[in-house]
Design a protein around this motif. Structure first.
Motif, PDB file in Angstrom:
ATOM      1  N   TYR A 164      -4.324 -49.095 -17.324  1.00 51.29           N
ATOM      2  CA  TYR A 164      -4.400 -49.943 -16.133  1.00 51.29           C
ATOM      3  C   TYR A 164      -3.932 -51.353 -16.495  1.00 51.29           C
ATOM      4  N   LEU A 165      -3.311 -52.001 -15.522  1.00 53.97           N
ATOM      5  CA  LEU A 165      -2.885 -53.397 -15.668  1.00 53.97           C
ATOM      6  C   LEU A 165      -3.509 -54.216 -14.550  1.00 53.97           C
ATOM      7  N   TYR A 166      -4.089 -55.346 -14.921  1.00 59.09           N
ATOM      8  CA  TYR A 166      -4.611 -56.295 -13.934  1.00 59.09           C
ATOM      9  C   TYR A 166      -4.002 -57.661 -14.201  1.00 59.09           C
ATOM     10  N   VAL A 167      -3.230 -58.158 -13.254  1.00 58.58           N
ATOM     11  CA  VAL A 167      -2.712 -59.533 -13.294  1.00 58.58           C
ATOM     12  C   VAL A 167      -3.415 -60.291 -12.185  1.00 58.58           C
ATOM     13  N   SER A 168      -4.184 -61.293 -12.550  1.00 59.46           N
ATOM     14  CA  SER A 168      -5.054 -61.952 -11.570  1.00 59.46           C
ATOM     15  C   SER A 168      -4.268 -62.710 -10.513  1.00 59.46           C
ATOM     16  N   HIS A 169      -3.168 -63.359 -10.908  1.00 57.10           N
ATOM     17  CA  HIS A 169      -2.359 -64.115  -9.959  1.00 57.10           C
ATOM     18  C   HIS A 169      -1.062 -64.532 -10.645  1.00 57.10           C
ATOM     19  N   LEU A 170      -0.217 -65.245  -9.922  1.00 60.76           N
ATOM     20  CA  LEU A 170       1.143 -65.513 -10.383  1.00 60.76           C
ATOM     21  C   LEU A 170       1.308 -66.769 -11.233  1.00 60.76           C
ATOM     22  N   HIS A 171       0.240 -67.457 -11.582  1.00 61.68           N
ATOM     23  CA  HIS A 171       0.402 -68.559 -12.523  1.00 61.68           C
ATOM     24  C   HIS A 171       0.988 -68.021 -13.827  1.00 61.68           C
ATOM     25  N   ARG A 172       1.903 -68.787 -14.427  1.00 59.79           N
ATOM     26  CA  ARG A 172       2.673 -68.275 -15.566  1.00 59.79           C
ATOM     27  C   ARG A 172       1.837 -68.139 -16.839  1.00 59.79           C
ATOM     28  N   ASP A 173       0.641 -68.711 -16.886  1.00 56.99           N
ATOM     29  CA  ASP A 173      -0.233 -68.459 -18.023  1.00 56.99           C
ATOM     30  C   ASP A 173      -1.101 -67.220 -17.793  1.00 56.99           C
ATOM     31  N   HIS A 174      -0.793 -66.456 -16.733  1.00 53.71           N
ATOM     32  CA  HIS A 174      -1.434 -65.167 -16.457  1.00 53.71           C
ATOM     33  C   HIS A 174      -0.375 -64.087 -16.229  1.00 53.71           C
ATOM     34  N   TYR A 175       0.685 -64.478 -15.568  1.00 56.12           N
ATOM     35  CA  TYR A 175       1.792 -63.568 -15.260  1.00 56.12           C
ATOM     36  C   TYR A 175       2.953 -63.929 -16.184  1.00 56.12           C
ATOM     37  N   ASP A 176       3.051 -63.227 -17.308  1.00 53.06           N
ATOM     38  CA  ASP A 176       4.086 -63.471 -18.315  1.00 53.06           C
ATOM     39  C   ASP A 176       5.168 -62.411 -18.122  1.00 53.06           C
ATOM     40  N   GLY A 183     -10.372 -45.127 -19.785  1.00 50.63           N
ATOM     41  CA  GLY A 183      -9.043 -45.663 -20.024  1.00 50.63           C
ATOM     42  C   GLY A 183      -9.085 -47.135 -20.394  1.00 50.63           C
ATOM     43  N   SER A 184      -7.913 -47.661 -20.744  1.00 50.22           N
ATOM     44  CA  SER A 184      -7.802 -49.061 -21.169  1.00 50.22           C
ATOM     45  C   SER A 184      -7.237 -49.912 -20.035  1.00 50.22           C
ATOM     46  N   ILE A 185      -7.730 -51.147 -19.957  1.00 52.47           N
ATOM     47  CA  ILE A 185      -7.311 -52.079 -18.907  1.00 52.47           C
ATOM     48  C   ILE A 185      -6.778 -53.339 -19.590  1.00 52.47           C
ATOM     49  N   LEU A 186      -5.547 -53.682 -19.323  1.00 53.04           N
ATOM     50  CA  LEU A 186      -4.929 -54.886 -19.869  1.00 53.04           C
ATOM     51  C   LEU A 186      -4.955 -55.969 -18.804  1.00 53.04           C
ATOM     52  N   CYS A 187      -5.559 -57.110 -19.141  1.00 49.10           N
ATOM     53  CA  CYS A 187      -5.759 -58.187 -18.172  1.00 49.10           C
ATOM     54  C   CYS A 187      -4.977 -59.433 -18.584  1.00 49.10           C
ATOM     55  N   ASP A 188      -4.119 -59.940 -17.703  1.00 49.47           N
ATOM     56  CA  ASP A 188      -3.444 -61.229 -17.862  1.00 49.47           C
ATOM     57  C   ASP A 188      -2.848 -61.423 -19.264  1.00 49.47           C
ATOM     58  N   PRO A 189      -1.908 -60.581 -19.656  1.00 47.17           N
ATOM     59  CA  PRO A 189      -1.365 -60.660 -21.016  1.00 47.17           C
ATOM     60  C   PRO A 189      -0.289 -61.747 -21.166  1.00 47.17           C
ATOM     61  N   TRP A 190      -0.707 -62.952 -21.535  1.00 49.98           N
ATOM     62  CA  TRP A 190       0.219 -64.083 -21.677  1.00 49.98           C
ATOM     63  C   TRP A 190       0.424 -64.397 -23.158  1.00 49.98           C
ATOM     64  N   VAL A 191       1.700 -64.481 -23.574  1.00 49.79           N
ATOM     65  CA  VAL A 191       2.008 -64.830 -24.962  1.00 49.79           C
ATOM     66  C   VAL A 191       3.150 -65.831 -25.051  1.00 49.79           C
ATOM     67  N   ASN A 204       6.843 -55.209 -23.192  1.00 51.86           N
ATOM     68  CA  ASN A 204       5.763 -54.556 -23.932  1.00 51.86           C
ATOM     69  C   ASN A 204       4.789 -53.719 -23.124  1.00 51.86           C
ATOM     70  N   VAL A 205       4.767 -53.842 -21.819  1.00 55.28           N
ATOM     71  CA  VAL A 205       3.711 -53.178 -21.052  1.00 55.28           C
ATOM     72  C   VAL A 205       4.236 -51.908 -20.394  1.00 55.28           C
ATOM     73  N   ASN A 206       3.469 -50.833 -20.537  1.00 56.18           N
ATOM     74  CA  ASN A 206       3.776 -49.519 -19.996  1.00 56.18           C
ATOM     75  C   ASN A 206       3.968 -49.580 -18.480  1.00 56.18           C
ATOM     76  N   LYS A 207       5.164 -49.225 -18.009  1.00 57.23           N
ATOM     77  CA  LYS A 207       5.461 -49.309 -16.574  1.00 57.23           C
ATOM     78  C   LYS A 207       4.780 -48.195 -15.773  1.00 57.23           C
ATOM     79  N   ASP A 208       4.212 -47.188 -16.467  1.00 58.29           N
ATOM     80  CA  ASP A 208       3.444 -46.153 -15.780  1.00 58.29           C
ATOM     81  C   ASP A 208       1.972 -46.521 -15.646  1.00 58.29           C
ATOM     82  N   ALA A 209       1.589 -47.686 -16.160  1.00 57.41           N
ATOM     83  CA  ALA A 209       0.203 -48.140 -15.990  1.00 57.41           C
ATOM     84  C   ALA A 209      -0.092 -48.324 -14.505  1.00 57.41           C
ATOM     85  N   THR A 210      -1.310 -48.019 -14.116  1.00 55.82           N
ATOM     86  CA  THR A 210      -1.738 -48.216 -12.731  1.00 55.82           C
ATOM     87  C   THR A 210      -2.168 -49.661 -12.556  1.00 55.82           C
TER      88      THR A 210
END
Length: 535
Positions: A53-65, A18-26, A72-78
């Motif tokens: 899968y979604l991985y957000v490392s922490h709540l800094h806004r350049d990681h947690y957008d 599967g695919s893993i999306l990490c810290d998607p900040w735009v 844009n991100v699938n809410k059914d992602a684990t």
């Protein structure tokens, strides 16, 4: 395994499982001060967000957008969730609609099974108050063929668990350029500011090279690098790569500079620790430690070196209307009196944090527009400035619209909003006060109670090491880094490269902040004392 850089610390990792999306900040962060470099707005965010899968490392806004996650991100992602003591990250993701979570245990390998296959995953969670907004993390992923360590901007204090659980790491995604406002916002002479910035810049790259040596990966991708500062009042904070004195005052080296540092210092020798340039949209295919191919959306040199300043000029024009629209959402500078609002916010938090307030130990000035407020930590109160107050040992000058915005939005963390924006000025007499910035990160009862308890815990510093003629305690008094790995001694001065804190070894005094003394003796003196006891 296919790894695509999606900008800053963000990656899309495609595996057979599967695919893993990490810290998607735009979207611009920190009051529209930070924008991803290079520009990543042209990526197909709907396709990237259709992840397993979604991985957000922490709540800094350049990681947690938040906007990108919503749109844009699938809410059914684990969600692969770090093990944090305060569950703010999980609560925020649940509020956005995510509902599937793998709740990991800090530094424990987890076997994750999904409809497409299995992965081994381990998240190293940092849980000291200084780590992000109550937490930071890095993730290891093993798809059975390739091991990737996405460390983003986490600073683990002990990486032995990586080799123990995963053996050799094939790809290391690593921060090398920190997120900080020092020294740009300090009210100090320009030459001093430039010297401090140069030191800060180099310490960050030294720390990153230390991590490269400890992890020992085949490939190293510099990531979580500098943002673009495109607002008029902040444009000079960029490093334009012109070689000018102004550039030397920037604390933000870019990927090209760090890759050159790796070559200069021997961490890119053509056989081991090979540096790999990736820009937003670059895709690399790995099989184990073999790089099968890499594709870039454009030649990377178009945004570095002599081309960087023209590129930033174009981005400044592109993002001007976006920044203007963001500013239009800020609260007006005028409004209800601020004193009652500041009292209502700060005084209950001070009442819950005796250790932190005592650690700060003095009143702090807060200049907002033409009014000066005093956060009186010894008295646990907020008041207007009074005659005879004198000069405050620490002070902040902040535009009223920024303060009114964080008050309006019930922001629990001024560090992760106002301070990282660099849209303020500050001054201090004496050393850095970590307790003060911890206070500003913890503006909820749950956060402050955790932070106060963390500082009150006893930490073992009985173990000793020998380093360059000195016998010192093994663990750094700041955040317990292993000084056998991060300690550097020059003369009688020790620097811990994890966060750049320094000590005078003769006296044990911390040169960076008040308190935090270190136990240290010259090794020959320790041996002489032992010989006398033995005789």
């Amino acid at each position: 395994m296919q790894i695509t850089s999606i900008g800053h610390a963000g990656f899309h990792i495609q595996t057979a499982a599967g695919s893993i999306l990490c810290d998607p900040w735009v979207n611009p962060a920190y009051f529209a001060s930070w924008i991803p470099f290079p520009d990543n707005t042209e990526l197909d965010w709907k396709a990237l967000g259709d992840c397993d899968y979604l991985y957000v490392s922490h709540l800094h806004r350049d990681h947690y957008d938040e906007q990108n996650l919503i749109e844009n991100v699938n809410k059914d992602a684990t969600v692969l969730l770090p093990d944090y003591p305060v569950p703010d990250l999980k609560r925020d993701l649940e509020r956005l609609g995510f509902h599937k979570f793998v709740e990991t245990t800090d530094s424990v390998k987890h076997h994750v099974s999904g409809p497409k296959g299995d992965l081994d995953v381990m998240i190293i969670a940092l849980r000291a108050p200084a780590d992000g907004p109550i937490g930071d993390s890095g993730i290891l992923i093993d798809d059975g063929e390739t091991v990737v360590f996405n460390m983003n901007d986490a600073r683990p204090i002990d990486l032995d668990v990586v080799k123990k659980e995963f053996g050799h790491v094939d790809v290391h995604l690593l921060q090398y350029s920190g997120a900080i406002w020092y020294p740009m916002v300090y009210d100090i002479p320009r030459k001093s500011k430039a010297n401090f910035a140069k030191q800060k810049r180099q310490r960050g790259m030294d720390r990153a090279r230390s991590y490269i040596e400890q992890v020992g990966a085949t490939w190293v991708v510099p990531s979580a690098g500098p943002p673009m500062f495109l607002d008029d009042e902040l444009y000079g904070v960029n490093d334009f790569n012109t070689g000018s004195e102004a550039d030397q005052a920037s604390i933000f080296p870019d990927q090209a500079e760090f890759l050159e540092q790796m070559k200069t210092h021997g961490t890119d020798d053509g056989e081991h620790h090979r540096g790999l340039m990736m820009v937003s949209g670059s895709t690399a295919e790995f099989r184990g430690s073999d790089l099968l191919e890499i594709e870039h959306p454009y030649p990377p040199e178009q945004v570095f070196g002599e081309n960087k300043k023209p590129y930033l000029d174009r981005m400044k024009e592109k993002f001007a209307p976006i920044i203007a629209a963001e500013k239009a959402t800020w609260a007006p500078a005028d409004g209800e009196p601020l004193l009652p609002q500041l009292k209502a916010l700060f005084e209950p938090i001070m009442a819950e944090s005796d250790l932190i307030c005592d650690g700060i130990g003095y009143p702090v000035g807060l200049v907002i527009g033409d009014e000066t407020f005093v956060i009186d930590f010894p008295q646990r109160s907020v008041r207007m400035r009074e005659e005879g107050d004198g000069k405050y040992r620490y002070g902040f000058r902040i535009a009223p619209e920024l303060v009114r915005t964080v008050l309006r939005d019930d922001e629990p963390d001024w560090v992760n909003t106002i301070f990282l924006s660099t849209r303020f000025t500050t001054w201090r007499i004496g050393g850095y006060n970590e307790y003060l910035y911890t206070f500003f990160k913890c503006l909820t009862p749950e956060r402050i109670q955790y932070a106060d308890g963390w500082f009150s815990e006893a930490h073992d510093d009985d173990a000793s090491i020998e380093l360059d003629g000195w016998t010192i305690q093994r663990r750094c008094p700041h955040l317990k880094a292993d000084l056998s790995k991060f300690g550097v001694i020059e003369g009688d001065k020790l620097t811990c490269n994890l966060h750049g804190w320094q000590w005078d070894l003769k006296s044990g005094r911390c040169l960076t902040s008040s308190g935090h003394e270190i136990r240290a003796e010259r090794t020959d003196e320790v041996q002489t004392a032992d010989e006398k006891v033995g005789s």
